[in-house]
Design an enzyme around this catalytic site. Structure first.
Site, PDB file in Angstrom:
ATOM      1  N   CYS A 189       0.740  -1.126  -0.051  1.00  0.00           N
ATOM      2  CA  CYS A 189      -0.039   0.136  -0.114  1.00  0.00           C
ATOM      3  C   CYS A 189       0.769   1.360  -0.097  1.00  0.00           C
ATOM      4  CB  CYS A 189      -0.911  -0.027   1.175  1.00  0.00           C
ATOM      5  SG  CYS A 189      -0.077  -0.352   2.839  1.00  0.00           S
TER       6      CYS A 189
HETATM    7  N1  LIG Z   1      -4.041  -4.249   4.939  1.00  0.00           N
HETATM    8  C1  LIG Z   1      -3.769  -3.680   3.902  1.00  0.00           C
HETATM    9  O1  LIG Z   1      -3.740  -2.239   3.584  1.00  0.00           O
HETATM   10  C2  LIG Z   1      -2.623  -4.255   2.795  1.00  0.00           C
HETATM   11  C3  LIG Z   1      -2.111  -5.461   2.941  1.00  0.00           C
HETATM   12  N2  LIG Z   1      -1.452  -6.208   2.042  1.00  0.00           N
HETATM   13  C4  LIG Z   1      -1.143  -7.393   2.081  1.00  0.00           C
HETATM   14  O2  LIG Z   1      -2.076  -8.362   1.921  1.00  0.00           O
HETATM   15  C5  LIG Z   1      -1.935  -9.484   2.484  1.00  0.00           C
HETATM   16  C6  LIG Z   1      -3.244  -9.694   3.361  1.00  0.00           C
HETATM   17  O3  LIG Z   1      -3.524  -8.684   4.128  1.00  0.00           O
HETATM   18  P1  LIG Z   1      -4.597  -8.467   5.046  1.00  0.00           P
HETATM   19  O4  LIG Z   1      -6.017  -8.571   4.070  1.00  0.00           O
HETATM   20  O5  LIG Z   1      -4.514  -7.119   5.560  1.00  0.00           O
HETATM   21  O6  LIG Z   1      -4.546  -9.521   6.218  1.00  0.00           O
HETATM   22  P2  LIG Z   1      -5.575  -9.849   7.468  1.00  0.00           P
HETATM   23  O7  LIG Z   1      -4.684 -10.337   8.558  1.00  0.00           O
HETATM   24  O8  LIG Z   1      -6.567  -9.145   7.482  1.00  0.00           O
HETATM   25  O9  LIG Z   1      -6.056 -11.480   6.378  1.00  0.00           O
HETATM   26  C7  LIG Z   1      -5.031 -12.387   6.680  1.00  0.00           C
HETATM   27  C8  LIG Z   1      -5.797 -13.593   5.908  1.00  0.00           C
HETATM   28  O10 LIG Z   1      -4.921 -14.740   5.717  1.00  0.00           O
HETATM   29  C9  LIG Z   1      -5.609 -15.963   6.526  1.00  0.00           C
HETATM   30  N3  LIG Z   1      -4.461 -16.758   6.869  1.00  0.00           N
HETATM   31  C10 LIG Z   1      -3.485 -16.583   7.825  1.00  0.00           C
HETATM   32  N4  LIG Z   1      -2.640 -17.494   7.838  1.00  0.00           N
HETATM   33  C11 LIG Z   1      -3.082 -18.639   6.851  1.00  0.00           C
HETATM   34  C12 LIG Z   1      -2.620 -19.722   6.572  1.00  0.00           C
HETATM   35  N5  LIG Z   1      -1.471 -20.505   6.973  1.00  0.00           N
HETATM   36  N6  LIG Z   1      -3.448 -20.481   5.702  1.00  0.00           N
HETATM   37  C13 LIG Z   1      -4.327 -20.046   4.937  1.00  0.00           C
HETATM   38  N7  LIG Z   1      -4.925 -18.829   5.391  1.00  0.00           N
HETATM   39  C14 LIG Z   1      -4.269 -18.003   6.333  1.00  0.00           C
HETATM   40  C15 LIG Z   1      -6.441 -15.308   7.341  1.00  0.00           C
HETATM   41  O11 LIG Z   1      -7.398 -16.404   7.339  1.00  0.00           O
HETATM   42  P3  LIG Z   1      -8.156 -17.094   8.811  1.00  0.00           P
HETATM   43  O12 LIG Z   1      -9.069 -15.958   9.170  1.00  0.00           O
HETATM   44  O13 LIG Z   1      -8.846 -18.252   8.082  1.00  0.00           O
HETATM   45  O14 LIG Z   1      -7.038 -17.594   9.568  1.00  0.00           O
HETATM   46  C16 LIG Z   1      -6.955 -14.078   6.772  1.00  0.00           C
HETATM   47  O15 LIG Z   1      -7.949 -14.342   6.096  1.00  0.00           O
HETATM   48  C17 LIG Z   1      -0.690  -9.474   3.318  1.00  0.00           C
HETATM   49  O16 LIG Z   1       0.177 -10.006   2.832  1.00  0.00           O
HETATM   50  C18 LIG Z   1      -0.277  -7.840   3.428  1.00  0.00           C
HETATM   51  O17 LIG Z   1       0.788  -7.871   3.750  1.00  0.00           O
HETATM   52  C19 LIG Z   1      -1.274  -5.586   0.739  1.00  0.00           C
HETATM   53  C20 LIG Z   1      -1.437  -4.080   0.772  1.00  0.00           C
HETATM   54  C21 LIG Z   1      -2.358  -3.337   1.753  1.00  0.00           C
HETATM   55  C1  LIG Z   2      -0.351   0.392   9.202  1.00  0.00           C
HETATM   56  C2  LIG Z   2       0.400  -0.998   8.813  1.00  0.00           C
HETATM   57  O1  LIG Z   2       0.847  -1.439   9.948  1.00  0.00           O
HETATM   58  N1  LIG Z   2       0.842  -0.999   7.597  1.00  0.00           N
HETATM   59  C3  LIG Z   2       1.393  -2.101   7.074  1.00  0.00           C
HETATM   60  C4  LIG Z   2       1.423  -2.132   5.834  1.00  0.00           C
HETATM   61  C5  LIG Z   2       0.762  -3.096   5.016  1.00  0.00           C
HETATM   62  C6  LIG Z   2       1.352  -3.607   3.715  1.00  0.00           C
HETATM   63  O2  LIG Z   2       0.798  -2.864   2.684  1.00  0.00           O
HETATM   64  O3  LIG Z   2       2.213  -4.395   3.698  1.00  0.00           O
HETATM   65  P1  LIG Z   2       2.605  -5.655   2.973  1.00  0.00           P
HETATM   66  O4  LIG Z   2       4.003  -5.203   2.162  1.00  0.00           O
HETATM   67  O5  LIG Z   2       3.125  -6.683   3.703  1.00  0.00           O
HETATM   68  O6  LIG Z   2       1.607  -5.950   2.011  1.00  0.00           O
HETATM   69  C7  LIG Z   2       2.931  -1.997   7.720  1.00  0.00           C
HETATM   70  O7  LIG Z   2       3.579  -1.164   7.990  1.00  0.00           O
HETATM   71  O8  LIG Z   2       3.336  -3.431   8.040  1.00  0.00           O
END
Ligand SMILES: NC(=O)C1=CN([C@@H]2O[C@H](COP(=O)(O)OP(=O)(O)OC[C@H]3O[C@@H](n4cnc5c(N)ncnc54)[C@H](OP(=O)(O)O)[C@@H]3O)[C@@H](O)[C@H]2O)C=CC1
Ligand SMILES: CC(=O)N[C@@H](CCC(=O)OP(=O)(O)O)C(=O)O
Length: 352
Positions: free
Chosen positions: A155
């Site tokens: 992000c």
């Molecule tokens: N949040 C953000 O703003 C952003 C996040 N990202 C990246 O996107 C990815 C997802 O982020 P986000 O949606 O925030 O994550 P969340 O923590 O909200 O969700 C993680 C998901 O992964 C699942 N999960 C965790 N461990 C396992 C496993 N061993 N096997 C199968 N499922 C698993 C969980 O499922 P369950 O509930 O079933 O355990 C849950 O649905 C991450 O890599 C993050 O770094 C990228 C850009 C922006």
């Molecule tokens: C507020 C906050 O905690 N933000 C996350 C960024 C989320 C994200 O985009 O990280 P990935 O590279 O893992 O997809 C962080 O700084 O780790």
């Protein structure tokens, strides 16, 4: 009537913040059908038990993650898991012919040594990683159209790179002078419980974190280097801000030509993004607010030049969960499938 068939799509990590955004957006996407939702601790639960407000529209059970089974049912798979898990699943999905869009950092790096150093982990899927394309459509649209595997950007890198790219690509700044000061809402940290994300901890407070060592630094530098044509280092400092959604990145960099003024840069940015429907360049003197982007796939960019310091100051606002994550992944899917880049994506934010 023709043989209209929706493309079967799966989401691994459906219960997470990225997962639920994907579900919400793909439910209304005219070309796809959600056929698989997967997870770990949520496996066996009804999706609507976790998100009751979607009970009328999503009538599916979250299933365990079995790559062969998923590949059998889906043509496209989004993976929204913590870092280090997609690389264990994607190779099987790709081998079986799926298109894969990974939201984590696993497939963002062209140099895997950078990934293993910054993410402190080993990787064995070298060939797969080498085939991945960095999913920032505004820079790599043509390569996205040709690939089977997308490493969707983080992000912060999305907001930062959209602000910096025109300056770097046109050689208008001294790249090493770039400083990125970015603020994110708490949803950036995902849905798992974390003490620093508690309302009582995060509210009424603003602080930097990961100073001089955040793992988005090498990701930003990789793309800046590609644009500049040589190795570039940048200074990146993220901050946690007491709101749920949104990122504002303010970028400072020294202009090579001190004669450039704000209107010159606005003209240059408008030309650079003329074919990019998800980037909006603000009018002179207008600076973007995260609120405008919240709920939409848009990135708003505001531009200023300080004639006293000779620096460009570029502000970029996105919704971290849409343009910074799920929306951008769908934008990439649209390009991979040859669909209109705007299909199924929200143009207007929630506010006011
Ligand atoms: N949040 C953000 O703003 C952003 C996040 N990202 C990246 O996107 C990815 C997802 O982020 P986000 O949606 O925030 O994550 P969340 O923590 O909200 O969700 C993680 C998901 O992964 C699942 N999960 C965790 N461990 C396992 C496993 N061993 N096997 C199968 N499922 C698993 C969980 O499922 P369950 O509930 O079933 O355990 C849950 O649905 C991450 O890599 C993050 O770094 C990228 C850009 C922006
Ligand atoms: C507020 C906050 O905690 N933000 C996350 C960024 C989320 C994200 O985009 O990280 P990935 O590279 O893992 O997809 C962080 O700084 O780790």
């Amino acid at each position: 009537m023709g043989n209209f068939r929706r493309v079967p799509v799966g989401i691994i990590g459906a219960s997470g913040y990225g997962g639920v955004q994907l579900v919400r957006l793909l439910m209304d996407h005219p070309e796809v059908e959600l056929v698989y939702l997967g997870g770990e601790s949520s496996a066996g639960k009804q999706f609507a038990d976790i998100y009751p407000f979607l009970a009328d529209t999503v009538n599916q059970t979250i299933e365990a993650v079995e790559p062969e089974n998923i590949a059998h049912r889906c043509e496209v798979v989004f993976i929204g898991l913590p870092n280090g898990l997609a690389c264990q699943i994607a190779p099987t999905l790709l081998e079986k012919g799926c298109k894969v869009l990974d939201l984590s950092a696993d497939y963002r790096f062209s140099d895997l040594a950078t990934y293993t150093t910054w993410y402190d982990t080993e990787r064995t899927d070298l060939t797969t990683a080498a085939s991945a394309v960095y999913g920032l459509p505004e820079l790599y649209r043509d390569r996205i159209a040709e690939t089977q595997l997308i490493g969707c950007p983080g992000c912060y890198p999305t907001a930062s790179l959209l602000a910096l790219s025109p300056l770097l690509k046109q050689g208008l700044i001294v790249p090493e002078t770039a400083i990125i000061d970015a603020k994110s809402g708490t949803s950036g940290g995902g849905r798992q419980a974390k003490i620093n994300m508690l309302l009582a901890e995060a509210d009424n407070s603003l602080a930097a974190y990961g100073v001089a060592r955040h793992r988005h630094t090498p990701e930003i530098e990789q793309i800046c280097s590609d644009l500049a044509g040589h190795e570039v280092t940048v200074q990146f400092t993220p901050h946690l801000i007491p709101m749920v959604r949104g990122i504002l990145a303010t970028v400072y960099a020294t202009l090579r030509d001190p004669g450039l003024v704000r209107d010159d840069l606005i003209t240059i940015y408008r030309a650079f993004y003329r074919n990019s429907p998800w980037v909006k360049i603000c009018e002179p003197g207008v600076y973007p607010q995260t609120k405008w982007a919240c709920g939409s796939n848009l990135c708003y960019i505001g531009i200023e030049v300080d004639p006293r310091t000779g620096r460009a100051i570029v502000m970029s606002a996105i919704d971290n969960l849409i343009k910074g994550q799920a929306g951008q992944a769908i934008q990439c899917l649209n390009i991979m499938m040859g669909w209109d880049e705007t299909l199924g994506l929200p143009k207007l934010g929630f506010y006011p």
